[in-house]
Design an enzyme around this catalytic site. Structure first.
Site, mmCIF file in Angstrom:
data_model
loop_
_atom_site.group_PDB
_atom_site.id
_atom_site.type_symbol
_atom_site.label_atom_id
_atom_site.label_comp_id
_atom_site.label_asym_id
_atom_site.label_seq_id
_atom_site.Cartn_x
_atom_site.Cartn_y
_atom_site.Cartn_z
ATOM 1 N N ASP A 220 -6.066 0.057 0.267
ATOM 2 C CA ASP A 220 -6.021 0.159 1.722
ATOM 3 C C ASP A 220 -7.343 -0.370 2.271
ATOM 4 O OD1 ASP A 220 -7.977 2.216 1.442
ATOM 5 O OD2 ASP A 220 -6.366 3.601 0.997
ATOM 6 N N LYS B 176 0.831 -1.203 0.000
ATOM 7 C CA LYS B 176 0.000 0.000 0.000
ATOM 8 C C LYS B 176 0.872 1.262 0.000
ATOM 9 C CE LYS B 176 -2.131 3.465 2.292
ATOM 10 N NZ LYS B 176 -1.637 4.458 3.267
#
Length: 213
Positions: free
Chosen positions: A143, A125
């Site tokens: 996310d 991420k």
DNA sequence: ATCCCGAGGG
DNA sequence: CCCTCTGGAT
């Protein structure tokens, strides 16, 4: 086949609505050099961007570059970021990350995924968002919000973030990759919350499959 | 699967 | 008071 076409049409309309409501660009975290941006994104894990922005000026004033932080004591780094939470892990990772940047990458933050992912505290991420923010490299940053909402909408069904990332890369035009992250974050905070989603206020409701967790 | 962890909201 | 928050490492 028909379901797939309907699905794509729903996605197309939803994307247009997201552009309309949340815009197509977003400011990155305050930074003056690449490693500062990376540090800011690392700090944003499991905390709000507002909390992060509050500590950045002092943090970067005290540690202007990666070399400074690589040589700093853990206590000093912890003091600078304590209010964010998870500060012990984050301080340890920041220091180690900066040491790696100095020792393994000649003082420069690596640009490729492989290099970024070997840095302490940098996962998929963080790396994807960094490349998107720093260089505009197209990438779907998955996310918690993107994971949750894209599955609720019916855009993806994967059981882990990497699966969802691949599905979204397939179903979204590349033009949308770098904006879907912040758009769904805004939407996730305001409307499509983890608990008790406000479906009655949702501008995407007509096209949502409402596959709640 | 668990831990980290302060701040802010409900 | 209890919950969650733009994850990552073990």
């Amino acid at each position: 086949m028909i379901t797939e076409e309907i699905n794509r049409e729903h996605i197309k309309k939803s994307l247009a609505k997201l552009d309309e409501i949340y815009g197509v660009t977003k400011e990155s975290f305050y930074h003056q050099q690449p490693w500062q941006l990376l540090a800011a994104i690392m700090l944003s894990a499991q905390s709000t961007d507002k909390q992060v922005e509050e500590v950045l000026p002092q943090l970067f004033n005290r540690f202007p570059n990666a070399e400074n932080m690589a040589e700093a004591s853990l206590d000093e780094i912890e003091d600078a970021i304590r209010s964010i939470g998870l500060y012990k892990n984050k301080a340890k990772n920041l220091k180690k990350c900066c040491q790696q940047i100095m020792e393994e990458f000649g003082g420069e933050v690596p640009e490729d995924m492989e290099g970024l992912l070997c840095l302490a505290g940098v996962g998929r991420k963080t790396a994807t968002l960094y490349r998107s923010d720093a260089y505009g490299i197209p990438g779907v940053t998955v996310d918690t919000h993107v994971f949750r909402i894209s599955r609720r909408l019916g855009w993806a069904t994967g059981k882990d973030p990497v699966q969802v990332e691949l599905e979204l890369q397939d179903v979204l035009e590349e033009e949308h990759w770098n904006r879907i992250n912040f758009q769904l974050i805004y939407h996730g905070r305001a409307v499509c919350t983890a608990r008790k989603a406000k479906c009655g206020e949702c501008v995407l409701e007509a096209w949502c499959e409402k596959k709640m967790d």
